[in-house]
Design an enzyme around this catalytic site. Structure first.
Site, short mmCIF file in Angstrom:
data_model
loop_
_atom_site.label_atom_id
_atom_site.label_comp_id
_atom_site.label_asym_id
_atom_site.label_seq_id
_atom_site.Cartn_x
_atom_site.Cartn_y
_atom_site.Cartn_z
N LYS A 13 -2.79 -9.98 3.31
CA LYS A 13 -1.56 -9.65 2.00
C LYS A 13 -0.19 -10.04 2.71
O LYS A 13 0.38 -11.00 1.89
CB LYS A 13 -1.52 -8.23 1.78
CG LYS A 13 -1.20 -7.98 0.20
CD LYS A 13 -1.59 -6.45 -0.03
CE LYS A 13 -1.41 -5.41 0.98
NZ LYS A 13 -0.32 -4.67 1.24
N ARG A 88 2.90 1.27 -4.00
CA ARG A 88 1.66 1.97 -3.73
C ARG A 88 1.30 2.98 -4.39
O ARG A 88 0.26 3.61 -4.03
CB ARG A 88 1.91 2.20 -2.16
CG ARG A 88 1.80 1.11 -1.07
CD ARG A 88 1.02 1.37 -0.14
NE ARG A 88 0.78 0.91 1.22
CZ ARG A 88 1.35 -0.11 1.90
NH1 ARG A 88 2.36 -0.59 1.35
NH2 ARG A 88 1.02 -0.15 3.26
N ARG A 127 -4.72 -8.09 15.25
CA ARG A 127 -3.37 -8.42 14.64
C ARG A 127 -2.29 -8.44 15.54
O ARG A 127 -2.00 -7.45 16.20
CB ARG A 127 -2.97 -7.64 13.51
CG ARG A 127 -1.72 -8.09 12.82
CD ARG A 127 -1.71 -7.82 11.46
NE ARG A 127 -1.40 -6.30 11.07
CZ ARG A 127 -1.09 -5.89 10.01
NH1 ARG A 127 -0.95 -6.52 8.96
NH2 ARG A 127 -0.93 -4.58 9.69
N ARG A 160 1.07 -3.35 16.22
CA ARG A 160 1.71 -2.44 15.72
C ARG A 160 0.83 -1.07 15.97
O ARG A 160 -0.26 -1.08 16.30
CB ARG A 160 1.58 -2.50 14.06
CG ARG A 160 2.44 -3.62 13.63
CD ARG A 160 2.24 -3.97 12.19
NE ARG A 160 1.97 -2.51 11.34
CZ ARG A 160 1.82 -2.72 10.03
NH1 ARG A 160 2.20 -3.82 9.47
NH2 ARG A 160 1.58 -1.66 9.17
N ARG A 171 -5.35 4.94 7.47
CA ARG A 171 -4.61 4.03 6.49
C ARG A 171 -5.83 3.75 5.26
O ARG A 171 -5.10 3.55 4.20
CB ARG A 171 -4.10 3.09 7.06
CG ARG A 171 -2.91 3.32 7.95
CD ARG A 171 -2.47 2.11 8.94
NE ARG A 171 -1.80 1.06 8.16
CZ ARG A 171 -1.74 -0.35 8.48
NH1 ARG A 171 -2.19 -0.55 9.93
NH2 ARG A 171 -1.20 -1.23 7.89
P1 AMP Z 1 2.51 -2.00 5.51
O1 AMP Z 1 3.36 -2.96 6.47
O2 AMP Z 1 2.77 -2.41 4.30
O3 AMP Z 1 1.07 -1.78 6.04
O4 AMP Z 1 3.32 -0.79 5.64
C1 AMP Z 1 3.16 0.22 6.95
C2 AMP Z 1 3.49 1.53 6.47
O5 AMP Z 1 4.59 1.83 6.12
C3 AMP Z 1 2.38 2.23 5.81
O6 AMP Z 1 1.29 2.42 6.32
C4 AMP Z 1 3.29 3.33 4.94
O7 AMP Z 1 3.38 4.36 6.09
C5 AMP Z 1 4.88 2.79 4.98
N1 AMP Z 1 4.80 2.14 3.58
C6 AMP Z 1 5.03 0.87 3.34
N2 AMP Z 1 5.24 0.40 2.04
C7 AMP Z 1 5.30 1.86 1.61
C8 AMP Z 1 5.08 2.18 -0.13
N3 AMP Z 1 5.33 1.43 -0.89
N4 AMP Z 1 5.17 3.40 -0.28
C9 AMP Z 1 4.92 4.31 0.82
N5 AMP Z 1 4.85 4.08 1.97
C10 AMP Z 1 4.94 2.73 2.52
#
Ligand code: AMP
Length: 221
Positions: A13, A88, A127, A160, A171
């Site tokens: 994504k 989310r 990744r 990460r 997750r």
């Molecule tokens: P991502 O890079 O989108 O996978 O986000 C990494 C982490 O950031 C996620 O596992 C959440 O802990 C936090 N996070 C990112 N976007 C959101 C969101 N819209 N709402 C809540 N937590 C978020």
């Protein structure tokens, strides 16, 4: 044009959001990137968010919504944006609708990128991110020319903390888009499913086709 990319982590994504934003000249707004930057800078928001991120949990809405509302007021987001990883939750979607409506705008499409769990765990375990420019690599599908080194800027790549298999499983369980979030956009006639299990170029093609279809139907330029 305001586009939303929904889907579990690991469907490519983020990479797709960057490509689509660049092709269409839209801002790329990634809540995950914003939290990671804030955590690296050691801001209060960043440190609070990091505690949740490290456990594979969602950061609470009261921290997330305010951060995004500030972000969409930035000049580069005035003509449109690709939202990546946001919203989310249903509350975040409602807050985004309200924030856009205050400027007489609305989200155009919610593109839901889907994939099988096993494929997601495999992809995330391979990744690698650039510590300098944020470029994303994937061992199987998009390896760097030299292992551990960014093709674009030569900096060191890292994995990460939340891509570790155990955290990935957490997750996945907690971060599939909730049914009510999908239902929210379905009810608005804006939800489109995109098969994220295909190779990257095919996913990009399907995303751009869905956007093109929408723009020609609604008369966007
Ligand atoms: P991502 O890079 O989108 O996978 O986000 C990494 C982490 O950031 C996620 O596992 C959440 O802990 C936090 N996070 C990112 N976007 C959101 C969101 N819209 N709402 C809540 N937590 C978020």
């Amino acid at each position: 044009m305001y586009l939303i990319l929904l889907g579990p982590p690991g469907t490519g994504k983020g990479t797709q959001a960057k490509i689509v934003a660049e092709r269409l000249g839209l801002a790329h707004v990634s809540s995950g990137d914003m939290f990671r930057e804030a955590a690296e800078q050691g801001t209060e928001l960043g440190l609070r968010a990091k505690a949740y991120m490290d456990r594979g949990e969602l950061v609470p809405d009261e921290l997330t919504i305010g951060m995004l509302e500030e972000r969409i007021q930035q000049p580069d987001a005035q003509q449109g944006a690709v939202f990546d990883g946001y919203p989310r939750t249903l509350q975040q979607a409602q807050a985004l609708d309200a924030a856009l409506a205050r400027r007489g705008r609305a989200a155009d499409l919610a593109l839901h990128v889907t994939a099988e769990d096993e494929e997601i765990v495999r992809r995330l375990a391979g990744r690698w991110l650039c510590t300098n420019c944020g470029e994303i690599y994937q061992e199987q599908n998009r390896p760097p020319k030299q292992p551990g080194i960014c093709d674009a800027c030569g900096a060191t790549l890292r994995q990460r903390d939340d891509d570790k298999p155990q955290v990935v499983r957490e997750r996945l369980q907690r971060q599939r888009p909730p049914a009510e979030l999908l239902a929210h956009y379905r009810a608005q006639g804006k939800l489109r499913d995109i098969d994220g299990g295909q190779e990257m170029a095919a996913v990009t093609r399907d995303l751009l086709a869905a956007i093109e279809h929408k723009t020609s139907a609604s008369g966007h330029s």
